[in-house]
Structure formats: structure tokens, C-alpha cells
Design an enzyme around this catalytic site. Structure first.
Site, PDB file in Angstrom:
ATOM      1  N   LYS A   1       2.946 -19.688   6.632  1.00  0.00           N
ATOM      2  CA  LYS A   1       2.071 -19.904   7.987  1.00  0.00           C
ATOM      3  C   LYS A   1       1.924 -18.396   8.625  1.00  0.00           C
ATOM      4  O   LYS A   1       2.767 -17.579   8.370  1.00  0.00           O
ATOM      5  CB  LYS A   1       2.808 -20.929   8.768  1.00  0.00           C
ATOM      6  CG  LYS A   1       4.154 -20.205   9.564  1.00  0.00           C
ATOM      7  CD  LYS A   1       4.562 -21.021  10.494  1.00  0.00           C
ATOM      8  CE  LYS A   1       4.430 -20.388  11.813  1.00  0.00           C
ATOM      9  NZ  LYS A   1       5.305 -19.680  12.175  1.00  0.00           N
TER      10      LYS A   1
ATOM     11  N   LYS B   1      11.095 -20.955  23.647  1.00  0.00           N
ATOM     12  CA  LYS B   1      11.523 -19.507  23.336  1.00  0.00           C
ATOM     13  C   LYS B   1      12.293 -19.271  24.865  1.00  0.00           C
ATOM     14  O   LYS B   1      12.041 -19.770  26.021  1.00  0.00           O
ATOM     15  CB  LYS B   1      10.847 -18.491  23.277  1.00  0.00           C
ATOM     16  CG  LYS B   1      10.026 -18.702  21.627  1.00  0.00           C
ATOM     17  CD  LYS B   1       9.793 -17.504  21.126  1.00  0.00           C
ATOM     18  CE  LYS B   1       9.057 -17.508  19.961  1.00  0.00           C
ATOM     19  NZ  LYS B   1       9.984 -17.713  18.668  1.00  0.00           N
TER      20      LYS B   1
ATOM     21  N   GLU C   1      15.127 -22.149  20.761  1.00  0.00           N
ATOM     22  CA  GLU C   1      15.305 -20.878  20.657  1.00  0.00           C
ATOM     23  C   GLU C   1      15.983 -19.966  21.881  1.00  0.00           C
ATOM     24  O   GLU C   1      15.455 -20.237  22.955  1.00  0.00           O
ATOM     25  CB  GLU C   1      14.128 -19.966  20.179  1.00  0.00           C
ATOM     26  CG  GLU C   1      13.829 -20.455  18.768  1.00  0.00           C
ATOM     27  CD  GLU C   1      12.700 -19.960  18.050  1.00  0.00           C
ATOM     28  OE1 GLU C   1      13.164 -18.666  17.455  1.00  0.00           O
ATOM     29  OE2 GLU C   1      11.560 -19.947  18.333  1.00  0.00           O
TER      30      GLU C   1
ATOM     31  N   ARG D   1       0.821  -1.230  -0.116  1.00  0.00           N
ATOM     32  CA  ARG D   1      -0.039   0.008  -0.021  1.00  0.00           C
ATOM     33  C   ARG D   1       0.850   1.310   0.071  1.00  0.00           C
ATOM     34  O   ARG D   1       0.435   2.229  -0.379  1.00  0.00           O
ATOM     35  CB  ARG D   1      -1.012  -0.124   1.208  1.00  0.00           C
ATOM     36  CG  ARG D   1      -2.115  -0.813   0.873  1.00  0.00           C
ATOM     37  CD  ARG D   1      -3.143  -0.136   1.959  1.00  0.00           C
ATOM     38  NE  ARG D   1      -2.915  -0.074   3.123  1.00  0.00           N
ATOM     39  CZ  ARG D   1      -3.606  -0.222   4.322  1.00  0.00           C
ATOM     40  NH1 ARG D   1      -4.890  -0.674   4.132  1.00  0.00           N
ATOM     41  NH2 ARG D   1      -3.237  -0.336   5.515  1.00  0.00           N
TER      42      ARG D   1
ATOM     43  N   HIS E   1       6.643 -26.748  11.927  1.00  0.00           N
ATOM     44  CA  HIS E   1       8.183 -27.214  11.728  1.00  0.00           C
ATOM     45  C   HIS E   1       8.425 -28.527  12.317  1.00  0.00           C
ATOM     46  O   HIS E   1       8.970 -29.290  11.752  1.00  0.00           O
ATOM     47  CB  HIS E   1       8.982 -26.169  12.436  1.00  0.00           C
ATOM     48  CG  HIS E   1       8.824 -24.562  11.739  1.00  0.00           C
ATOM     49  ND1 HIS E   1       8.560 -24.340  10.716  1.00  0.00           N
ATOM     50  CD2 HIS E   1       8.760 -23.409  12.506  1.00  0.00           C
ATOM     51  CE1 HIS E   1       8.285 -22.925  10.535  1.00  0.00           C
ATOM     52  NE2 HIS E   1       8.581 -22.410  11.556  1.00  0.00           N
TER      53      HIS E   1
HETATM   54  C1  BG6 Z   1       9.109 -19.019  12.655  1.00  0.00           C
HETATM   55  C2  BG6 Z   1       8.333 -18.860  13.886  1.00  0.00           C
HETATM   56  O1  BG6 Z   1       8.125 -19.726  11.895  1.00  0.00           O
HETATM   57  O2  BG6 Z   1      10.278 -19.825  13.206  1.00  0.00           O
HETATM   58  C3  BG6 Z   1       9.263 -18.171  15.019  1.00  0.00           C
HETATM   59  O3  BG6 Z   1       7.100 -18.024  13.677  1.00  0.00           O
HETATM   60  C4  BG6 Z   1      10.641 -18.752  15.246  1.00  0.00           C
HETATM   61  O4  BG6 Z   1       8.588 -17.864  16.223  1.00  0.00           O
HETATM   62  C5  BG6 Z   1      11.035 -19.007  13.728  1.00  0.00           C
HETATM   63  O5  BG6 Z   1      11.417 -17.981  15.832  1.00  0.00           O
HETATM   64  C6  BG6 Z   1      12.203 -20.096  13.912  1.00  0.00           C
HETATM   65  O6  BG6 Z   1      12.939 -19.876  12.605  1.00  0.00           O
HETATM   66  P1  BG6 Z   1      14.511 -20.526  12.629  1.00  0.00           P
HETATM   67  O7  BG6 Z   1      14.707 -20.602  11.292  1.00  0.00           O
HETATM   68  O8  BG6 Z   1      15.045 -18.990  13.174  1.00  0.00           O
HETATM   69  O9  BG6 Z   1      14.831 -21.353  13.486  1.00  0.00           O
END
Ligand code: BG6
Length: 491
Positions: A149, A340, A217, A51, A241
Site C-alpha cells: 500500500k 496517531k 499509535e 538508482r 489494516h
Molecule cells: C502503516 C501506516 O501501514 O502501518 C503507518 O502507513 C502506521 O502510518 C503503520 O504507523 C502501523 O504499523 P504497525 O505494524 O507499527 O502497527
């Protein structure tokens, strides 16, 4: 070692949400790298659409900054950057209104080339944009739609979203990205399993004790609180994932690497997942939420402070003991965990084999069972743990050591970002690493009852300190079965 790059046919890539975060951090850098390796042919174009009012020249400046910020100095040379920027165009389009569509149509013209529409926008716009594209006559034989997603919030919304998109694009034109499938080592998992005769005979309940899939993470929710708080770890990570990784580990050998051959096999796995409901959800799942703690040496706030809602019961950690009811895997637990604010960023798959059946070395020599560890990130590689004789004199003592292959050390090549592979697979028309509609829906079919059972049984999140490995219940989940989460003894 030099890599081989095969150019793709001429294309137009229209990126809706072209000025957004995903475009800036991932899509433009990935496209640049592929262009810099001479994979683009003719006057292939990338058309940013959003936009915001902007000229093509301003969009090039936006892209130049994105490359400065997200592509390493050593990968940016003036000529490649200039060539890439020349391919960029911009159209200001309002997804739900008339503004800009005729300009987009005029720009695309009636070129007979691959036309990919990447919707890096909110999923509520997937249906309206697909419908507009169709209404404007922009969908032809060579058109592809790329979406990412969250594909739905639950089964019902995923079906609705797939239906809305499917009204205007054939299933073979829809590319649903799960960026984990584009990761190098995930593809390597297929190479490992199906390009070697060694593992497959052992890849079953007779020889495998259990499987662990960890996606940890160290970051928190990083300003995505609004989305995340309505989603939680199970929707954000497990539904897509982790289940995709589980499928690649557990599927039968497909007859070929063709998209449907692979996806048919993954679908069978999803359909064999043992349901989890109110009767067993307390025993086989753990929900956690981080409280203030540390990330490395730095103090970090808790989840509730980050999202500014002290009532939230959203999980930032989940562990699940999943079972696959089929001939190959009956009785072999798949322990999944993701969270996380864990101590480190690490994604790995552990195939724990059963112990050797008989010890000829005497009681005092304990042996460990073999273990195959496939590490997705960081330090991508494969470790096959084996027993050897401890080298040197002094008798027959045994030791558990890894045959250790770090891809970075072995091949000395940069590991491409998942989007580099996936974006060009769209142009190639190769859907092997994308999710089919029925896969996404099957994954929700398994996940929805878990969320419902949490609600029904009042299963609250358990707190864990930021920087720890999750709630203590997650340790109990696996130790109850006489097993432990894998920790790299050599790390
Ligand atoms: C995303 C999630 O799909 O994957 C995030 O929405 C997550 O919350 C991320 O941090 C992790 O991806 P990668 O490639 O950094 O392991």
C-alpha cells in the site's frame, strides 16, 4: 518449546528500492532472520535494485549496517550474518530508463527458480516497473510481483494501478501486502475461530453485542508528513489494516485455508458493509487531528506544526461505527478506531458478548457480559473475560476476571515480524495472507463515499490533545449506544 522451520525452494528476490527505508528497516532484517533459521536453500539470492550507484560489496556493507541497527545482538551471530551477506547482490537500475536492465537480466540469467520482484518504491512506479520486467523478458512461470500500500488513493486509481500491473502479471502472481495480515495474532484469530468448536456457535448477532477494533499509535507522523497529509487515517489505516481485521472477525468459515477460499469470504464481508454517505456520516464517523500535547512525559508538537501547513484538514484519528448487513451480523455494530499520538501503542479486537439472560444470584450481584480480547500488539495474547465466584469464604460474590494467555509468557518464543512470514509466503506461492485485487477495490468502494460525504457535509476534523484517546466525539459515538470503549481493567 522449539519452532519448526521448513526450508523454501531456491529463489531470487529482487528488491526494487533496495536501498530505501523499508528495505533497511524491515525487508533485510526479516530475510536475515529467515536465513539464520536455515530456511534458504542452495544459492538463493537477494538482489538489491535501485538508482543509487553502488557495488554489490557496498550493498553488503549497507545491509550489514541495517542488521546492526534493526536486529537484536542476541540474534546476530557472525556466521549467520556472513552467510546472509554472501547472498546479497546489487544492480543499479533506473525504473523508467534503460540504465541497468541488461545487467539485471544478465544477473538473473535463465535460472529455473522462483523469482520474486518486491517493489518497495512509489506506487506510481508499479506499472512502469511491471511493464519493464515484462518487456525485458524477466517474467516467467515462476515470477511473482510483490506490492504494498498505498494501492491507489481511491477506487479509480486502485483500479488503474491493478490494471497496469495485471497487464504483465497474472492475478495469482501478484502479492499485495497488508502487513497486518502477517502479524502473529492476526493469524491466531483464524486459529481461534476455526480450530476451536467453542466460539463459532456464539459468533453471531444472537450472542455478540458488538465488536471493537482499535489500532492506536503513540507516534506522530514521523517525517512522513508529505505522504500522510494527502492520505489521512482513513486511507492510511482503515481502508486496509482495519478493514482486513474486520473481515477476519466477520467472515464465514472458509472451506479451507487456501488463498481463494479465505479471500472469497473476506470479499463477501466487504460487500455487505452498510454504505455510509451524507445522510449518516455525521452520526457514525468521527474525524480528529492532534494538537500539541505529551507523549508519556515528553512534550510533543501538534500535527500542523509537524507537517508545517497550518491549513491542513487531514485526519490523524478516525472512529467509525460500521454495520455489516448480512444474516450473521445484522444489528451488531463494529466500532473501529485508529489514531496517531494516542496514549499508547495498542492494537486489539474485542468481541463483546451479550449478557447472561437471567440473574439467579440476586439483584446485588451485577454481572458483566463475557468478552474476548485478542491483542495484536504489544504483549500479544488472548483474554477471555468470564464471571467467577470470588474465591474464599464470605458468601457468594461474583467477580469478572480474564483467562489470560500472553503468548510470550506461554511459549517463550520471539514473535516474528510480519514481514518474515509474508516474504517467505511469496516464495512458497501461498497467497492466503495477501489481498486480492477485488478485495482492495471493494474496500475503496466503501471508503470513497465516506471521504466524499465528509467533503460534501463540510465535516471538519475535531482537535484532540496529543496523548489523549482522541476527540470527545469518539467517546460519544459509542456511549450514545450505551456502550464504552474497552479499557483493560487489569493492565
Ligand atoms: C502503516 C501506516 O501501514 O502501518 C503507518 O502507513 C502506521 O502510518 C503503520 O504507523 C502501523 O504499523 P504497525 O505494524 O507499527 O502497527
Amino acid at each position: 518449546m522449539t519452532s519448526k522451520f521448513i526450508p523454501v525452494e531456491e529463489f531470487d528476490y529482487v528488491v526494487f528500492g533496495g536501498t530505501g527505508d523499508l528495505a533497511e528497516r524491515k525487508l533485510l532484517p526479516a530475510l536475515y532472520r529467515r536465513a539464520a533459521d536455515f530456511q534458504f536453500t542452495g544459492d538463493s539470492r537477494i538482489i538489491g535494485a535501485s538508482r543509487a550507484k553502488m557495488t554489490s560489496e557496498e550493498y553488503r556493507q549497507f545491509a550489514a549496517k541495517a542488521l546492526d541497527a534493526h536486529v537484536g545482538d542476541e540474534e546476530r551471530d557472525q556466521t549467520s550474518v556472513a552467510d546472509f551477506l554472501e547472498r546479497l547482490h546489487y544492480v543499479s537500475v533506473d525504473a523508467t530508463q534503460d540504465a541497468g536492465w541488461s545487467e539485471l537480466k544478465a544477473l538473473l540469467g535463465d535460472e529455473d527458480r522462483v523469482r520474486a520482484f518486491y517493489l518497495a518504491v512509489s506506487p506510481r512506479l508499479f506499472g512502469p516497473i511491471a511493464s519493464r520486467l515484462h518487456g525485458e523478458g524477466l517474467v516467467n512461470e515462476h515470477s511473482r510481483l510483490v506490492i504494498e500500500k498505498p494501492i491507489g488513493h481511491d477506487l479509480a486509481s486502485a483500479i488503474e494501478l491493478n490494471r497496469a500491473v495485471g497487464e504483465h502479471f497474472r492475478e495469482d502472481q501478484v502479492y499485495r501486502i497488508d502487513h497486518y495480515l502477517g502479524k502473529e495474532t492476526v493469524q491466531n484469530l483464524m486459529a481461534l475461530r476455526f480450530a476451536n468448536a467453542l466460539f463459532e456457535p456464539l459468533w453471531n448477532s444472537a450472542h455478540v453485542d458488538h465488536v471493537q477494533i482499535t489500532v492506536a499509535e503513540s507516534l506522530g507522523v514521523e517525517g512522513r508528513g508529505n505522504y500522510y497529509d494527502h492520505s489521512g487515517a482513513i486511507r492510511d489505516m482503515v481502508q486496509n489494516h482495519l478493514l482486513q481485521l474486520l473481515c477476519l472477525v466477520a467472515m464465514e468459515p472458509p472451506a479451507s485455508i487456501d488463498a481463494d477460499a479465505v479471500r472469497d469470504e473476506k470479499l463477501k464481508v466487504l460487500r455487505c458493509l452498510e454504505p455510509i454517505g451524507p445522510a449518516n456520516v455525521g452520526d457514525v464517523t468521527v474525524r480528529g487531528q492532534y494538537v500539541a500535547g505529551a507523549s508519556g512525559t515528553q512534550a510533543v508538537p501538534g500535527y500542523l506544526d509537524e507537517i508545517d501547513n497550518d491549513q491542513s484538514d487531514t485526519e490523524t484519528y478516525v472512529a467509525i461505527k460500521a454495520e455489516i448487513s448480512n444474516w450473521r451480523w445484522a444489528g451488531v455494530p463494529f466500532y473501529l478506531r485508529t489514531g496517531k499520538r494516542l496514549p499508547e501503542r495498542v492494537s486489539e479486537i474485542v468481541i463483546q458478548f451479550r449478557p447472561a439472560p437471567h440473574n439467579i444470584f440476586g439483584e446485588e450481584e451485577r454481572f458483566e457480559a463475557n468478552r474476548l480480547v485478542v491483542r495484536l500488539q504489544p504483549d500479544e495474547g488472548v483474554k477471555q473475560w468470564i464471571m467467577i465466584k470470588d474465591p474464599g469464604p464470605g458468601g457468594m460474590r461474583l467477580r469478572h476476571v480474564p483467562l489470560d494467555m500472553s503468548f510470550a509468557k506461554a511459549f517463550n518464543v520471539r514473535s516474528p515480524d510480519a514481514y518474515e512470514r509474508l516474504l517467505l509466503d511469496v516464495i512458497r506461492g501461498n497467497a492466503t495472507l495477501f489481498m486480492r485485487r477485488d478485495e482492495v477495490e471493494s474496500a475503496w468502494t466503501w471508503v470513497d463515499p465516506i471521504i466524499a460525504a465528509w467533503r460534501e457535509t463540510g465535516k471538519k476534523v475535531q482537535r484532540y490533545t496529543a496523548g489523549s484517546w482522541g476527540p470527545t466525539a469518539s467517546i460519544a459515538l459509542i456511549e450514545r449506544d450505551g456502550r464504552t470503549w474497552y479499557e483493560d481493567e487489569n493492565a
